[in-house]
Enzyme design. Sequence first.
Site, PDB file in Angstrom:
ATOM      1  N   HIS A 374       0.792  -1.233   0.000  1.00  0.00           N
ATOM      2  CA  HIS A 374       0.000   0.000   0.000  1.00  0.00           C
ATOM      3  C   HIS A 374       0.817   1.273   0.000  1.00  0.00           C
ATOM      4  O   HIS A 374       0.250   2.363   0.020  1.00  0.00           O
ATOM      5  CB  HIS A 374      -0.915   0.045   1.222  1.00  0.00           C
ATOM      6  CG  HIS A 374      -2.128  -0.815   1.097  1.00  0.00           C
ATOM      7  ND1 HIS A 374      -3.309  -0.365   0.561  1.00  0.00           N
ATOM      8  CD2 HIS A 374      -2.337  -2.109   1.411  1.00  0.00           C
ATOM      9  CE1 HIS A 374      -4.205  -1.340   0.575  1.00  0.00           C
ATOM     10  NE2 HIS A 374      -3.632  -2.418   1.080  1.00  0.00           N
ATOM     11  N   ARG A 566      -6.914  12.000   5.500  1.00  0.00           N
ATOM     12  CA  ARG A 566      -6.003  12.197   6.621  1.00  0.00           C
ATOM     13  C   ARG A 566      -5.090  13.393   6.350  1.00  0.00           C
ATOM     14  O   ARG A 566      -4.743  13.675   5.197  1.00  0.00           O
ATOM     15  CB  ARG A 566      -5.169  10.929   6.847  1.00  0.00           C
ATOM     16  CG  ARG A 566      -5.969   9.783   7.446  1.00  0.00           C
ATOM     17  CD  ARG A 566      -6.507  10.125   8.828  1.00  0.00           C
ATOM     18  NE  ARG A 566      -5.476  10.184   9.823  1.00  0.00           N
ATOM     19  CZ  ARG A 566      -5.236   9.258  10.749  1.00  0.00           C
ATOM     20  NH1 ARG A 566      -5.995   8.180  10.807  1.00  0.00           N
ATOM     21  NH2 ARG A 566      -4.260   9.400  11.617  1.00  0.00           N
TER      22      ARG A 566
HETATM   23  C1  LIG Z   1     -12.307   7.153   1.423  1.00  0.00           C
HETATM   24  C2  LIG Z   1     -11.877   7.499   2.778  1.00  0.00           C
HETATM   25  C3  LIG Z   1     -10.524   7.748   3.045  1.00  0.00           C
HETATM   26  C4  LIG Z   1      -9.459   7.708   1.970  1.00  0.00           C
HETATM   27  O1  LIG Z   1      -9.380   8.977   1.371  1.00  0.00           O
HETATM   28  P1  LIG Z   1      -8.157   9.395   0.435  1.00  0.00           P
HETATM   29  O2  LIG Z   1      -8.587  10.710  -0.114  1.00  0.00           O
HETATM   30  O3  LIG Z   1      -8.036   8.356  -0.617  1.00  0.00           O
HETATM   31  O4  LIG Z   1      -6.955   9.491   1.301  1.00  0.00           O
HETATM   32  C5  LIG Z   1     -10.161   8.078   4.328  1.00  0.00           C
HETATM   33  N1  LIG Z   1     -11.082   8.168   5.313  1.00  0.00           N
HETATM   34  C6  LIG Z   1     -12.389   7.942   5.086  1.00  0.00           C
HETATM   35  C7  LIG Z   1     -13.352   8.077   6.218  1.00  0.00           C
HETATM   36  C8  LIG Z   1     -12.828   7.591   3.824  1.00  0.00           C
HETATM   37  O5  LIG Z   1     -14.133   7.358   3.618  1.00  0.00           O
END
Ligand SMILES: *Cc1c(COP(=O)(O)O)cnc(C)c1O
Length: 844
Positions: A374, A566
């Site tokens: 990842h 995040r």
């Molecule tokens: C989809 C999702 C993420 C991932 O978001 P990215 O923009 O790909 O980093 C993180 N937290 C939650 C709660 C999500 O639904």
Amino acid sequence: MTSSKNIDAQPTVQIEDDRTGLGIETLRRAIADNLFYIQGKFPEIATLNDYYMALAYTVRDRLLQRWIATVQTYMQPDVKVVAYLSAEFLEGPHLGNNAINLGIYDRVKQAVIESGLDLEALLEQEEEPGLGNGGLGRLAACYMDSLATLEIPAIGYGIRYEFGIFDQEIRDGWQAEITDKWLQFGNPWEIPRPESSVLVNFAGYTETYTDEAGHYRVRWVPHQVVKGIPYDTPILGYRVNTANTLRLWKAEAPESFDFNAFNVGNYYGAVNQKVVSENFTKVLYPNDEPVQGKQLRLGQQYFFVSCALQDMIRIHLATGGDLERFHERFAVQLNDTHPAIGVAELMRLLVDEHHLDWELAWDVTQKTFAYTNHTLLPEALEKWPLSLFGRLLPRHLEIVYEINRRFLDWIRVKYINDMGKLSRLSLIDESGERYVRMAHLACIGSHRINGVAALHSELLEQTVLQDFHELWPEKIINVTNGVTPRRWMVLSNPRLTDLITRTIGDRWIVHLEDLKKLEAFAADSAFRAEWRQVKQANKQALAQRILDRTGIAVNPDSMFDIQVKRIHEYKRQHLNVLHIITLYNRLKHNLDLDMPARTFIFGGKAAPGYFMAKLVIKLITSVGDVVNRDPDVRDRLKVVFLPDYNVKNSQLVYPSADLSEQISTAGKEASGTGNMKFSLNGALTIGTLDGANIEIRESVGAENFCLFGLSVEGIAQLQDRGYCPRHYCDRNPELKEAVARIESGYFSHGDRDLFRPLLDKLLDRDPYFLLADYQSYIECQEQVSQAYRDAEHWTRMSILNTARMGKFSSDRSIREYAEKIWQVQPVPVQLQNYVQANAVLNVR
Ligand SMILES: *Cc1c(COP(=O)(O)O)cnc(C)c1O
């Protein structure tokens, strides 16, 4: 007694039984019954939560027939089951999703109304299981949904953290972390299965002995034994009978240990033993990308992986299986290196406990496991100090050494006299303090390794896994991530779901490629008007939520420019802030500047120990405090930090975006999945050539995607030439002014020191190349603003984004895993009535 021959002799086929019928009146009765018989309440004294619980049990009852039938189906020995091992599952609330997948959402809503209640309010009551940090855990949840929907036999194995990811509050502009007590009101979705508990050993020492047959063997004498108790949650597929199991393990002290201690009079010692054991599943580590080398974390990983593998072996043996063919019964996927210790644990179970020969056990192990990588970030690659590893898992250290010895013997023959190869490929990092490299263990112990987006998989082959790629050219493959359209469209965006379904039918929900049919309607101005109305209504709902949670009034007619994820330096939320300050400066210079109004919305948690990320949150809220109150701005700019970004809160966010910010430094974001949720819901993306952005752009068309910034190659070249961020600042008047604005204390009540660490890092090192990408970003945002002025054109682009996102369904990802990695087939589940023999359940 009179005989009741008619009733007893032949149970009739039930069209709608009283307990689990799907009629509105039956549902209404069930809610009332559950309120009384499960919650022990009646309406006059019931809380909203009591009603939520009553409704949750009502829906759960209606999925139990499917769940039990699914479990029974998988007990057939010829069924191959996917075991998805993940330290995180970020499931989100279950109630609404289960009602949708069961196909009873509208009837539930009606029954709730007829009970004098409001479904929205009840859904709001559900405490989400925050058993993950972000993208990785959410991916596991999307994959569980798709596995069930595709009727692929699967069990998700993980940890039942007592405290999930912390709740975030904003106090004085800073993040405050609040303990996540998600279990305090009970969890109606889980069923404990103490009868399937297993024991897990820790620490102690190993000794050798010769068994009755004269074989040399190793015995592990542990210092600590912990009991793992499985808690099962059904994961129902969309409109199918398959309800797979998410099996999460809770750690407890084994009774026998307590009892022994009690016998020798050490009652407090026994209690303490219990407390120490339970620590293993007490709390989720809240770091997203970087790892923390804490012993308890390795303990958590080993605990759940050992529980899972023992569980699989038990199932395999109980259904007549032979351990030499374990890999024909289970395909085990390692979600990152967190469960990679499973490679050594399966070897231990097969060799030490079940007495297979090493070579045979190793063959089975390699055929069983596959590993998903990842991240390329070096700080996120897990490695454990040898001493810590050996103390906690003495037998596993021996096994790792033995795997390594055999592996390196082979390498020595393959690459004669290449010491560099040997030290790079070794399972043990010996460059300084000695470490066990978990990614190496995962790679060597698996038959497939996959990256999560095309660029990421390519970079894996060229960088961190280069030596492995050379060794096994076929082993590394790509499976681009996906998201489930059930949660990320049907549940979270009912307005758009309705419009799309009215237009092209509802097949798209399970065949997302069908969205292509919307392309024809992009040219239809009446359709575009409806499309805009949906977006507008979604924005109004988010605006209301923002007002409730932050007290900030935002204009739903402004462009909603959103970055939720995040908080991390590589994701560059502070680049977004530099753009905001640039627009603010322009407005201050020209009070009549004509620009489309924008609302900048941020959300996301920072790891509690990540100082710079927390400072970025403070910067966002501080800029907001000034900009939102400045009368010169006249509502042309608003900056909002929406607290406590999680799955539940995010479901209001993705459908309301006009613009999606996907602005990570090229090469740093492995895939991203937030980018997919936004685009699927009709947002345009402003983004770099990073992760899945590249494939999203290819799918939706370059003309419907706002691209900026350096490529991976561009960044590498700049690095080689010698990157000097300060020069970029000195030579760019707008950038210089934005930086100076922060430096002057303008956003910090005159405090020039508050944001100094952030500015110093940008000007001195800028490891994520914000200043190098600044000008390109600003110019791209300029084009976004121009494009937004033409509402018809913007709507067309929005429709085309949704229409062309079919590839990014997690159904597509799971089909690829099934075919290229797991070799598993769908196994449809036949319903039986376990409650009433010979009766058939009424299901639509
Ligand atoms: C989809 C999702 C993420 C991932 O978001 P990215 O923009 O790909 O980093 C993180 N937290 C939650 C709660 C999500 O639904």
